[in-house]
Design a protein around this motif. Structure first.
Motif, mmCIF file in Angstrom:
data_model
loop_
_atom_site.group_PDB
_atom_site.id
_atom_site.type_symbol
_atom_site.label_atom_id
_atom_site.label_comp_id
_atom_site.label_asym_id
_atom_site.label_seq_id
_atom_site.Cartn_x
_atom_site.Cartn_y
_atom_site.Cartn_z
ATOM 1 N N CYS A 172 100.831 -9.508 13.277
ATOM 2 C CA CYS A 172 99.916 -10.407 13.982
ATOM 3 C C CYS A 172 98.456 -9.975 13.892
ATOM 4 O O CYS A 172 97.559 -10.831 13.984
ATOM 5 N N TYR A 173 98.207 -8.660 13.693
ATOM 6 C CA TYR A 173 96.818 -8.200 13.771
ATOM 7 C C TYR A 173 96.501 -6.985 12.899
ATOM 8 O O TYR A 173 95.613 -7.044 12.051
ATOM 9 N N TYR A 174 97.245 -5.899 13.061
ATOM 10 C CA TYR A 174 96.816 -4.634 12.464
ATOM 11 C C TYR A 174 96.900 -4.620 10.943
ATOM 12 O O TYR A 174 96.071 -3.969 10.278
ATOM 13 N N ASN A 175 97.874 -5.299 10.354
ATOM 14 C CA ASN A 175 97.941 -5.349 8.890
ATOM 15 C C ASN A 175 96.692 -6.007 8.309
ATOM 16 O O ASN A 175 96.124 -5.528 7.321
ATOM 17 N N ALA A 176 96.271 -7.125 8.904
ATOM 18 C CA ALA A 176 95.058 -7.796 8.438
ATOM 19 C C ALA A 176 93.837 -6.917 8.657
ATOM 20 O O ALA A 176 92.943 -6.843 7.801
ATOM 21 N N LYS A 177 93.793 -6.248 9.775
ATOM 22 C CA LYS A 177 92.653 -5.377 10.073
ATOM 23 C C LYS A 177 92.506 -4.290 9.010
ATOM 24 O O LYS A 177 91.398 -3.993 8.541
ATOM 25 N N ASN A 178 93.628 -3.718 8.595
ATOM 26 C CA ASN A 178 93.591 -2.661 7.591
ATOM 27 C C ASN A 178 93.400 -3.214 6.183
ATOM 28 O O ASN A 178 92.704 -2.614 5.356
ATOM 29 N N TYR A 179 94.029 -4.340 5.902
ATOM 30 C CA TYR A 179 94.016 -4.922 4.558
ATOM 31 C C TYR A 179 92.614 -5.382 4.165
ATOM 32 O O TYR A 179 92.126 -5.087 3.071
ATOM 33 N N PHE A 180 91.957 -6.100 5.059
ATOM 34 C CA PHE A 180 90.631 -6.630 4.757
ATOM 35 C C PHE A 180 89.520 -5.636 5.047
ATOM 36 O O PHE A 180 88.455 -5.697 4.434
ATOM 37 N N ASP A 181 89.742 -4.757 6.005
ATOM 38 C CA ASP A 181 88.768 -3.732 6.372
ATOM 39 C C ASP A 181 87.398 -4.333 6.663
ATOM 40 O O ASP A 181 86.368 -3.882 6.145
ATOM 41 N N PHE A 182 87.369 -5.374 7.490
ATOM 42 C CA PHE A 182 86.120 -6.007 7.838
ATOM 43 C C PHE A 182 85.229 -5.094 8.678
ATOM 44 O O PHE A 182 84.029 -5.382 8.830
ATOM 45 N N ASP A 183 85.792 -4.016 9.223
ATOM 46 C CA ASP A 183 84.975 -3.094 10.017
ATOM 47 C C ASP A 183 83.837 -2.475 9.204
ATOM 48 O O ASP A 183 82.821 -2.067 9.752
ATOM 49 N N LYS A 184 84.017 -2.423 7.882
ATOM 50 C CA LYS A 184 82.975 -1.806 7.046
ATOM 51 C C LYS A 184 81.790 -2.725 6.850
ATOM 52 O O LYS A 184 80.724 -2.289 6.377
ATOM 53 N N VAL A 185 81.944 -4.011 7.194
ATOM 54 C CA VAL A 185 80.849 -4.968 7.058
ATOM 55 C C VAL A 185 79.917 -4.822 8.249
ATOM 56 O O VAL A 185 80.331 -5.034 9.393
ATOM 57 N N LYS A 186 78.707 -4.450 7.991
ATOM 58 C CA LYS A 186 77.745 -4.218 9.071
ATOM 59 C C LYS A 186 76.869 -5.447 9.293
ATOM 60 O O LYS A 186 76.654 -6.241 8.423
#
Length: 470
Positions: free
Chosen positions: A456-470
């Motif tokens: 539901c959430y964590y796979n997408a969070k890791n797969y796309f790694d949008f956290d690196k987009v500032k």
């Protein structure tokens, strides 16, 4: 009535209920593919009426209204918002067993707190109540997104878009990341050389230069790809009947491009070669940047030509197509893999007959390094309903690893569509819950709950790694 759309909607067992309420319900949302208009997010629009936010642009509803005998004037025509809504309200009772019945009432509940069923008898009160609420700051589009616990939204954007709306949203410091996705379908549409030639002319204007050969065309598009990356893009998307993998020489593509620039009609073989060449270059650029590439395959669009001329594209006259998918999928992915240029890839199919084909094809190209690198994407468009979701989940379970799936997306133009994530999560939890109670899976709720949270959430969070987009 007391059982319809209650807290345990779609959850058939106690275990399913525990899995949903304890593990899935409160997770944030990563909406990595949708068609929300960035200009409305940049302007933080408040819609004036329920019709304008709920019916305008929604070809799901339009198809249902037409099937119910509603005149086009009340759908895409010039009738008032109330008159259009009145016809939709008269249609809803006839949508029993269509997913629109669920979605309609989920959205009324989740966004407006309305538990009444929509019908001609309730239409005016519901319309007035919703219209009044829509005027408040709480119902601006930014708040509608944020209040559904959305973390990331990827819109769908043409390479020629200046991305000014995305830039404004970022400058405003909006809490939700609104990121562009590179959708270059128009840049390779060699079926219509007049339209493609006009597109190339627009590209020339952006760079104030002449594009008179294929190499110059690629260079200009690559600059747009770089521009998107500089504006936070890390996802591409393609909406195609099928993938194209026709072999050609560089000389052939150069000659085809020259024919395009003089608006000559191409032979079918030339069209396929040009599309194949363009798709290959786009995929290579995606790999260079570590983007995720998405392929939505199998739609037969604009079937009703008379309606297309009257209402335009994307107005509800598309359907499932029966294209041959396997060989081209294999050839396209294999060429990239052989050159070590295959990036993370999500494959979506529109024909349920191809579920197992897509699930097994994705499995051919996993690399043993990135978990879930090749994704059989969530049920799409006409399959985005209970039966379609279950079939997709079962095919993926049988042929691959459901536990590595990157979950759901809205694929919607509506700011009221986020309950689709809830819909998916309830269906997912029900599948696992039933298997546990049937003795087909162990009664290990902590581990099963973790798998559900990942999907539901964590796979997408890791797969796309949008956290690196500032």
């Amino acid at each position: 009535m007391k059982n319809f759309l209650n807290e345990d909607f779609l959850l058939e067992t106690k275990t399913a209920q525990q899995l949903y309420h304890n593990y899935a319900a409160q997770l944030p949302i990563i909406d990595y593919h949708c068609h929300l208009p960035p200009d409305q997010i940049a302007g933080d629009v408040n819609f004036n009426t329920l019709t304008s936010i709920w019916l305008n642009g929604d070809h799901y509803k339009w198809r249902a209204m037409r099937a119910n005998g509603v005149n086009e004037a009340y759908i895409t025509g010039n009738k008032t918002d109330w008159e259009k809504f009145e016809q939709w309200a008269a249609t809803v009772p006839y949508t029993l067993r269509n997913p629109l019945y669920h979605w309609t009432h989920l959205e009324l509940q989740r966004y407006f707190g309305i538990k009444e069923l929509l019908s001609p008898a309730t239409a005016k009160n519901i319309y007035d109540e919703c219209n009044e609420k829509l005027q408040s700051p709480e119902y601006s589009v930014r708040n509608l997104i944020k209040n559904r616990r959305v973390e990331v939204v990827c819109t769908t954007d043409d390479p020629l878009d200046d991305l000014a709306h995305h830039q404004k949203i970022k400058q405003d410091g909006y809490a939700v990341k609104i990121l562009p996705a590179f959708r270059p379908d128009k840049a390779m549409e060699a079926d219509n050389t007049k339209a493609l030639n006009a597109y190339i002319t627009r590209l020339e204007a952006i760079f104030n230069t002449s594009i008179d050969n294929f190499e110059a065309y690629l260079q200009a598009l690559k600059k747009r790809h770089n521009y998107f990356a500089a504006n936070g893009c890390s996802v591409s998307d393609h909406g195609l009947e099928q993938l194209y993998a026709k072999k050609s020489t560089d000389l052939e593509i150069r000659l085809i491009f020259s024919r395009i620039r003089t608006e000559q009609v191409l032979l079918p073989d030339e069209v396929e070669k040009f599309k194949s060449a363009m798709l290959y270059h786009f995929a290579v650029w995606d790999h260079e940047k570590g983007w995720v590439q998405q392929y939505h395959l199998g739609a037969l669009r604009n079937n009703n030509v008379r309606a297309l001329m009257q209402a335009g594209p994307d107005t509800g006259y598309d359907s499932i197509g029966d294209f041959s998918q396997g060989k081209n999928l294999s050839a396209f992915l294999n060429k990239l893999e052989a050159e070590d240029k295959l990036t993370k890839t999500i494959l979506y199919n529109l024909n349920p007959a191809d579920n197992e084909l897509f699930a097994t094809m994705a499995g051919n190209f996993n690399d043993g390094v990135t978990a879930g690198k090749m994704q059989f994407g969530s049920a799409w468009w006409f399959l985005d309903q209970k039966d379609g979701m279950i079939k997709q989940l079962n095919a993926l379970s049988n042929m691959g690893l459901l536990s590595r799936m990157v979950g759901m997306l809205t694929d919607s133009r509506s700011f009221l569509s986020y309950p689709r994530h809830e819909y998916f999560r309830r269906i997912l939890c029900n599948l696992f819950g039933n298997d546990i109670e049937n003795g087909e899976l162990p009664n290990d709720l902590p581990w099963t709950g973790k798998i559900i949270q990942d999907i539901c959430y964590y796979n997408a969070k890791n797969y796309f790694d949008f956290d690196k987009v500032k």
